[in-house]
Design an enzyme around this catalytic site. Sequence first.
Site, PDB file in Angstrom:
ATOM      1  N   SER A   1       0.815  -1.169  -0.227  1.00 13.14           N
ATOM      2  CA  SER A   1       0.354   0.092  -0.152  1.00 13.14           C
ATOM      3  C   SER A   1       0.716   1.346  -0.330  1.00 13.14           C
ATOM      4  CB  SER A   1      -0.462  -0.754   1.006  1.00 13.14           C
ATOM      5  OG  SER A   1      -0.224   0.329   2.339  1.00 13.14           O
TER       6      SER A   1
ATOM      7  N   HIS B   1      -3.395  -6.119   1.801  1.00  8.32           N
ATOM      8  CA  HIS B   1      -2.646  -7.191   3.115  1.00  8.32           C
ATOM      9  C   HIS B   1      -3.066  -8.785   3.601  1.00  8.32           C
ATOM     10  CE1 HIS B   1       0.450  -3.703   5.436  1.00  8.32           C
ATOM     11  NE2 HIS B   1       0.530  -4.105   3.538  1.00  8.32           N
TER      12      HIS B   1
ATOM     13  N   GLU C   1      -4.084  -2.240   9.309  1.00 11.34           N
ATOM     14  CA  GLU C   1      -3.622  -2.931  10.146  1.00 11.34           C
ATOM     15  C   GLU C   1      -4.914  -3.140  11.503  1.00 11.34           C
ATOM     16  OE1 GLU C   1      -0.077  -1.432  10.240  1.00 11.34           O
ATOM     17  OE2 GLU C   1       0.369  -2.274   7.751  1.00 11.34           O
TER      18      GLU C   1
ATOM     19  N   GLU D   1       1.816  -9.155   6.935  1.00 10.11           N
ATOM     20  CA  GLU D   1       2.750  -8.932   8.441  1.00 10.11           C
ATOM     21  C   GLU D   1       2.505  -9.993   8.976  1.00 10.11           C
ATOM     22  OE1 GLU D   1       2.001  -4.982   8.919  1.00 10.11           O
ATOM     23  OE2 GLU D   1       2.994  -4.149   6.690  1.00 10.11           O
TER      24      GLU D   1
ATOM     25  N   ASP E   1      -4.102   0.934  11.773  1.00  5.97           N
ATOM     26  CA  ASP E   1      -3.434   1.572  10.348  1.00  5.97           C
ATOM     27  C   ASP E   1      -4.759   1.674   9.886  1.00  5.97           C
ATOM     28  OD1 ASP E   1      -1.704   2.767   8.690  1.00  5.97           O
ATOM     29  OD2 ASP E   1      -0.661   1.549   7.847  1.00  5.97           O
TER      30      ASP E   1
ATOM     31  N   GLU F   1      -3.669   6.102  12.367  1.00  2.00           N
ATOM     32  CA  GLU F   1      -2.626   6.321  11.085  1.00  2.00           C
ATOM     33  C   GLU F   1      -3.516   6.147  10.251  1.00  2.00           C
ATOM     34  OE1 GLU F   1       0.539   3.366  11.369  1.00  2.00           O
ATOM     35  OE2 GLU F   1       0.618   3.840   8.908  1.00  2.00           O
TER      36      GLU F   1
ATOM     37  N   ASP G   1       1.467   8.021   7.308  1.00  3.40           N
ATOM     38  CA  ASP G   1       2.208   7.393   6.624  1.00  3.40           C
ATOM     39  C   ASP G   1       2.207   7.860   5.240  1.00  3.40           C
ATOM     40  OD1 ASP G   1       3.643   5.555   5.707  1.00  3.40           O
ATOM     41  OD2 ASP G   1       2.258   3.597   6.052  1.00  3.40           O
TER      42      ASP G   1
ATOM     43  N   LYS H   1       9.497   5.435   7.913  1.00  3.99           N
ATOM     44  CA  LYS H   1       9.871   4.412   6.063  1.00  3.99           C
ATOM     45  C   LYS H   1      11.444   4.764   5.227  1.00  3.99           C
ATOM     46  CE  LYS H   1       5.393   1.431   6.435  1.00  3.99           C
ATOM     47  NZ  LYS H   1       4.062   1.900   4.770  1.00  3.99           N
TER      48      LYS H   1
ATOM     49  N   HIS I   1       8.911  -1.036   9.309  1.00  3.85           N
ATOM     50  CA  HIS I   1       8.940  -2.030   8.222  1.00  3.85           C
ATOM     51  C   HIS I   1       7.821  -1.324   6.960  1.00  3.85           C
ATOM     52  CE1 HIS I   1       5.323  -4.560   9.260  1.00  3.85           C
ATOM     53  NE2 HIS I   1       5.648  -3.591   9.012  1.00  3.85           N
TER      54      HIS I   1
ATOM     55  N   LYS J   1       7.212  -0.706  13.718  1.00  4.07           N
ATOM     56  CA  LYS J   1       5.906  -1.021  14.399  1.00  4.07           C
ATOM     57  C   LYS J   1       6.449  -2.251  13.329  1.00  4.07           C
ATOM     58  CE  LYS J   1       3.075   0.206  10.275  1.00  4.07           C
ATOM     59  NZ  LYS J   1       1.741   0.664   9.775  1.00  4.07           N
TER      60      LYS J   1
HETATM   61  P1  PGA Z   1       2.979  -1.051   3.149  1.00  6.47           P
HETATM   62  O1  PGA Z   1       2.149  -1.233   3.911  1.00  6.47           O
HETATM   63  O2  PGA Z   1       3.682  -1.686   3.373  1.00  6.47           O
HETATM   64  O3  PGA Z   1       2.744  -2.575   2.297  1.00  6.47           O
HETATM   65  O4  PGA Z   1       3.397   0.403   2.696  1.00  6.47           O
HETATM   66  C1  PGA Z   1       2.134  -0.681   5.380  1.00  6.47           C
HETATM   67  C2  PGA Z   1       1.932   0.306   6.112  1.00  6.47           C
HETATM   68  O5  PGA Z   1       0.885   0.889   5.168  1.00  6.47           O
HETATM   69  O6  PGA Z   1       2.283   0.832   6.891  1.00  6.47           O
HETATM   70 ZN    ZN Z   2       0.249   2.076   7.145  1.00 10.96          ZN
END
Ligand code: PGA
Ligand code: ZN
Length: 434
Positions: A46, A159, A168, A211, A248, A291, A318, A343, A371, A394
Amino acid sequence: MAENPFLIKNVDALQVLDSRGDPTVEVIVVTTGGGVGRAIAPAGASKGKYEAVELRDGDPKKFCGRSVLKAVENVKQFLGPAIQGLDSRKQREIDRALIEVDGTKNKSRMGANAILATSLAVAKAAANTAKIPLFVYLGGVRSRALPIPMLNIINGGVHAGNELAIQEFLIVPHNFDSFSEALRAAVETYKNLKNYLKQRYGASAINVGDEGGFAPPMKRTEEALEAMMKAISMAGYEPGKDIALALDAAATQFYDEEKDVYRIDGKELKPAELLRYWLELIDRYPIASIEDPFHEEAFDDFAALVRESKGRIFVIGDDIVVTNIERLRKALQHGSVTGVIVKPNQIGTLSETLDFIDEAKARSIVTVISHRSGETEDTTIAHLAVAVSSIFIKTGAPARGERTAKYNELLRIEHLLGTEATYMGKLVKLPNVS
Ligand code: PGA
Ligand code: ZN
């Protein structure tokens, strides 16, 4: 005089696999002193529109278009030669050289996957040459606080193969004396959740998503929240007081731009309705953070949630901020976030990641080192979180090797620090938890 042992002697790269079976870039840097640094780029599903660009070959005959041989070649032919002979401790100079070779604003020529793996491998080679752990190399003597883990124990969105819109559902074990105690409580909750899901929804409910969280056949947000509350209690902890919840939403993924609605729980909600729904949820559950509650351009809707939740939750950006200082400044101008996801592969170099963290901290914005859904055995983010004294990390459920690799590394760091180690859960009071 003996030769400087920190000079970059050799840079090599190869294609390896991530946790979804997608190829990714591994880089190995060796210094004149024999120090070795190895780093692997992760990959998101995503992804935010404004992230640095991950280079894929797109050849349908190879790995269904997902191979990264061009990025690997870029390390060998261009990025490696550009930094050979430089001092591996001069991370900024090295990252500038990598950015210059690429020459684009979004790292699309060399590929952010090629650049990030190189940048991180350099730092690891320098630490290895100095014979100190990466978190000590990056953070020095002040780095001794282990982050609060946010563990994604129910997976939805892109996911998982279920109907949950929210990506999430996380547990946040904060009221513990140490990281290892907090992690133990999280594992116990995860195990109890597994039993509960199996009983309530049948054996297929305990299949896991990208995840490591369970991907039960649920349809509504509240079902997942109720299951988490139950699991926390079944494990012998008090929801909120000991273990908080977090979400999230990754709302870009269920936003319909044409109709300006969010598709969630079988409904179509206008932004103002979704805002009211978030406020209702934080009244009913001990949710400490949300998030990406709205899509990645919705600076004003984010700001409305910050205002209306009145400090009761962290509103975390994010996809809207993408570890990019310019996006962070824009978000702060609008008052859109009180926390950010970090990230490294969203921006592409270690120095830019550190600058982003510094800027966030200077503006009292909470950081969550994170991650990606496509991960590997690389543990850099565990070291980064401790090095920069991040309140949160996270890195998935306490299951699947690419997730436990980070938790295990944090356990090793805690072990190494011994009595000097402390836990962020003891230093920080979470909102909305009692
Ligand atoms: P992604 O998801 O690594 O697939 O982008 C993680 C997140 O959205 O926090
Ligand atoms: Zn996110």
